[in-house]
Scaffold this active site. Sequence first.
Site, mmCIF file in Angstrom:
data_model
loop_
_atom_site.group_PDB
_atom_site.id
_atom_site.type_symbol
_atom_site.label_atom_id
_atom_site.label_comp_id
_atom_site.label_asym_id
_atom_site.label_seq_id
_atom_site.Cartn_x
_atom_site.Cartn_y
_atom_site.Cartn_z
ATOM 1 C CG ASN A 34 -2.138 -0.954 0.930
ATOM 2 O OD1 ASN A 34 -2.270 -1.491 -0.175
ATOM 3 N ND2 ASN A 34 -2.978 -1.169 1.932
ATOM 4 N NE ARG A 103 -10.005 2.397 -3.977
ATOM 5 C CZ ARG A 103 -11.152 2.997 -4.253
ATOM 6 N NH1 ARG A 103 -11.998 2.472 -5.097
ATOM 7 N NH2 ARG A 103 -11.468 4.117 -3.658
ATOM 8 C CG ASP A 127 -8.423 -6.576 -2.131
ATOM 9 O OD1 ASP A 127 -8.237 -7.548 -2.883
ATOM 10 O OD2 ASP A 127 -7.555 -6.094 -1.395
#
Length: 433
Positions: A34, A103, A127
């Site tokens: 991330n 994403r 997700d």
Amino acid sequence: MRTAQGIIAPVTEHFQVRGGARLVGEVEVVGAKNSVLKLMAAALLAEGTTTLTNCPEILDVPLMGDVLRSLGCTVDIDGDLVRITTPAQLNHRADSASMGKLRASVCVLGPLVGRLRHAVVALPGGDAIGSRPLDMHQNGLRQLGASSEIEHGCVVAKAEALRGAQIWLDFPSVGATENILMAAVLAEGTTVIDNAAREPEIVDLCLMLQEMGAKVEGAGTSTLTVHGVTELAPTEHRVVGDRIVGATWAFAAAMTGGDITVKGVNPHHLDLVLEKLRTAGAEITTFDDGFRVVQDGRATSVDFMTLPYPGFATDLQPFAIALSAVADGTSMITENLFEARFRFVEEMIRLGADARTDGHHAVVRGVPRLSSAPVWASDIRAGVGLVLAGLCADGVTEVWDVFHIDRGYPKFVENMQRLGADVRRVLGEPTRA
Ligand code: UD1
């Protein structure tokens, strides 16, 4: 098979997990998924070659590389090294097929608006953990002076000029903070983002932007102040260690009565998590770049509530449920960010967990042992949660749709095996529904 997230998934691949082993040993954690994906997007802000080190070797990194290539960059991935060369002339259309596969692809929006004052960015995939609107991303850009609409499945943002503004976020959204920040660094004047996200990955992005010449203050607090500059320079940056992967191993130790030393993660990024595991009975020692979790016998139940950092991360919620499923006592788990993450509870029930949910809370009564079954991963963390649960089940648990795990966990099976787990990647059709 093409999944809802647009990923081409090898349907016949699954993990076989034989329960019973106590996980013992040392595991090295590399850079955070991330973070690296956002840092790759940040490379768009400066012409020239940006180098990222300590990158995880996961599926999402080459996918993000494809997104950047479609914008005109050259991307070279060599082990844990990612080199991105950004041209003077960038394409403003990020609508290639790769966009729908993750994403984080939406994080090219801020840099493109910052650099080009014009972006067409396909709505992202990623997700299936619940509704993921972009209203705060769009509102932030509007406050900086850009128009922002959804047209034909894309965010279309345009500005004559970007001017610093006071921006209040309704919620400390990670993605919105990142996009607004990356547009604001090249805006005229000063932007203040209030109620900003404080995640370590946001701090990592702020650090890299500072290294590139951006004027950003307040990293790690809920007020980010950005003094816009006209140009940024490429840099070399080491990606922050993945606290979510680190916490995964901490839960694995707590669930299997194990003894795991985790290296490569700042233990302060997991203060609350480690405190929860202490309450569950684990003995925990921390050092500069890691920690050790020793669990003697069965864990005791603890309640968990997900919140933005420094609260308990929603990404760890499946592990909290998996731990509660085998702990001594009853736990209440509250999900405040992504409602669909509780899909995981259904798969845990297949494994014999005594759990129920109303969509916001889950009540889990621990049982001494789960019972193996074929189960399906709905996202990265749910997939790993099922493997952890399989480690505490009688017999062999088959975890399907493991491509999710490959999107976020480097060398997952190898690390499991090194710690003594009986986990194998296998080709073959599901044995039963
Ligand atoms: C990121 C992480 C994800 C993590 C999440 C929260 C990546 C690629 N993903 O996702 O793993 O679970 O942070 O820590 O980094 N929201 C809105 N409007 C918006 C934006 C968000 O209502 O414009 C809501 C979301 O629906 C959600 C909450 O805000 O309920 C938090 O979402 P956000 O922090 O933006 O998560 P992501 O950046 O998508």
